[in-house]
Design a protein around this motif. Structure first.
Motif, short mmCIF file in Angstrom:
data_model
loop_
_atom_site.label_atom_id
_atom_site.label_comp_id
_atom_site.label_asym_id
_atom_site.label_seq_id
_atom_site.Cartn_x
_atom_site.Cartn_y
_atom_site.Cartn_z
N LYS A 56 32.64 34.56 45.59
CA LYS A 56 32.36 35.59 44.59
C LYS A 56 32.46 37.00 45.19
O LYS A 56 32.33 37.19 46.40
N LEU A 57 32.66 37.96 44.31
CA LEU A 57 32.80 39.35 44.72
C LEU A 57 31.47 39.98 45.12
O LEU A 57 31.44 40.94 45.89
N PRO A 67 33.10 44.32 53.58
CA PRO A 67 34.55 44.22 53.76
C PRO A 67 35.29 44.96 52.65
O PRO A 67 34.87 44.96 51.49
N ALA A 68 36.39 45.60 53.03
CA ALA A 68 37.16 46.40 52.06
C ALA A 68 37.58 45.60 50.82
O ALA A 68 37.54 46.13 49.70
N PRO A 69 37.99 44.31 50.97
CA PRO A 69 38.35 43.56 49.76
C PRO A 69 37.20 43.40 48.77
O PRO A 69 37.42 43.30 47.56
N ASN A 70 35.96 43.37 49.28
CA ASN A 70 34.81 43.27 48.37
C ASN A 70 34.69 44.52 47.51
O ASN A 70 34.48 44.44 46.29
N SER A 71 34.80 45.68 48.15
CA SER A 71 34.72 46.93 47.39
C SER A 71 35.87 47.02 46.39
O SER A 71 35.68 47.42 45.23
N ALA A 72 37.07 46.64 46.83
CA ALA A 72 38.23 46.68 45.93
C ALA A 72 38.03 45.75 44.76
O ALA A 72 38.41 46.06 43.62
N GLY A 73 37.42 44.59 45.01
CA GLY A 73 37.15 43.65 43.92
C GLY A 73 36.15 44.18 42.92
O GLY A 73 36.30 43.98 41.70
N LYS A 74 35.14 44.86 43.41
CA LYS A 74 34.14 45.44 42.51
C LYS A 74 34.76 46.53 41.63
O LYS A 74 34.45 46.64 40.44
N PHE A 87 33.94 40.36 32.54
CA PHE A 87 33.23 40.60 33.80
C PHE A 87 33.71 39.56 34.80
O PHE A 87 33.33 38.39 34.74
N ILE A 88 34.59 39.96 35.71
CA ILE A 88 35.18 39.00 36.65
C ILE A 88 34.23 38.77 37.83
O ILE A 88 33.42 39.64 38.18
N THR A 89 34.36 37.61 38.45
CA THR A 89 33.45 37.25 39.54
C THR A 89 34.17 36.75 40.79
O THR A 89 33.60 36.81 41.88
N HIS A 90 35.40 36.26 40.68
CA HIS A 90 36.03 35.55 41.79
C HIS A 90 37.01 36.41 42.59
O HIS A 90 37.75 37.22 42.05
N THR A 134 43.60 40.98 43.38
CA THR A 134 42.54 40.90 42.38
C THR A 134 42.92 41.55 41.05
O THR A 134 42.75 40.97 39.98
N LEU A 135 43.45 42.77 41.10
CA LEU A 135 43.75 43.48 39.85
C LEU A 135 44.89 42.80 39.09
O LEU A 135 44.76 42.52 37.89
#
Length: 257
Positions: A56-57, A67-74, A87-90, A134-135
């Motif tokens: 999950k994000l 981690p940068a991917p976490n911020s980008a995912g949020k 509301f995405i989670t993965h 992600t996007l």
């Protein structure tokens, strides 16, 4: 350029001339473990098969200690919520990413603020989105152009206690389509052993260069290229009595008795 932010680079990939509607995006630490066909990435209808991760994000605002991917995912989650009410989670898996050119163009044409800001970000930032993973993936799913799918892969994090065990399984022919060799803040004391182990594994797993690789030089100091003349070489013509021999080009040579 130069740009040191993969997210910014991802935001411009769809501008490559001649790119087809269906294409793949790889990170440089992702490898194909065995031959795979287009059906691994796209259904016959053209719908993309998306490699969503079970991870999950996370919740809360982006911050520099994650981690940068976490911020980008949020940040991506906010974009999808704003445009599609979801509301995405993965997260996404560390595999090849199927891409739809029409999705990338559509998002760009909408002038999404987060996407445009990312394209100008030379270094990774907590305000980035991850355009090609992600996007793209969640936008394609939200608009009916993609579905989640299972991907067969192995994740190896460098410098961890189980790294050698995972590499050994891959070297022995583990039944997976893809694998990722990811370096996440490897401890300095572990870098040299990890690099040696990875080098030995890759030399064994891929002993021959592909046609897309440069062939390494065989000598440490290759000879400098010599200038080659395209004029016919001069040759010596036999002596006539009482005269000096002379040099003549072949077309100028005369018969000598």
């Amino acid at each position: 350029l130069p740009v040191f932010n993969s997210h910014a680079i991802e935001s411009r990939l769809h501008h490559i001339p001649g790119l087809s509607e269906h294409y793949l995006y790889f990170n440089d630490d992702v490898f194909i473990n065995r031959p795979v066909g287009a059906e691994r990435f796209f259904h016959g209808s053209g719908i993309a098969r998306i490699p969503l991760s079970p991870l999950k994000l996370g919740v809360g605002a982006p911050h520099p200690l994650e981690p940068a991917p976490n911020s980008a995912g949020k940040n991506t989650r906010e974009v999808i919520r704003r445009f599609h009410g979801r509301f995405i989670t993965h997260k996404s898996l560390h595999t090849p990413h199927p891409q739809l050119l029409s999705v990338m163009r559509e998002m760009e044409d909408l002038g999404i603020e987060e996407l445009e800001r990312t394209s100008y970000s030379r270094f990774r930032s907590t305000s980035d989105v991850a355009p090609a993973s992600t996007l793209h993936h969640h936008w394609a799913i939200a608009t009916g152009r993609a579905v989640p799918a299972d991907y067969s892969f192995r994740y190896v994090q460098l410098g961890t206690p189980d790294m050698r065990r995972r590499l050994a399984r891959l070297a022995a022919g583990e039944d997976v389509d893809f694998f990722c060799l990811n370096d996440v803040d490897t401890d300095p004391k572990d870098r040299a052993p990890a690099q040696a182990a990875i080098h030995a594994f890759l030399e064994r797993r891929f002993p021959f260069p592909s046609r897309f690789e440069r062939v390494p030089r065989t000598t440490a100091h290759p000879a400098e290229p010599r200038e080659v003349s395209h004029r016919p070489a001069a040759r010596r013509v036999g002596r006539r009595p009482g005269r000096q021999a002379r040099l003549a080009a072949p077309q100028e040579a005369r018969r000598v008795d």
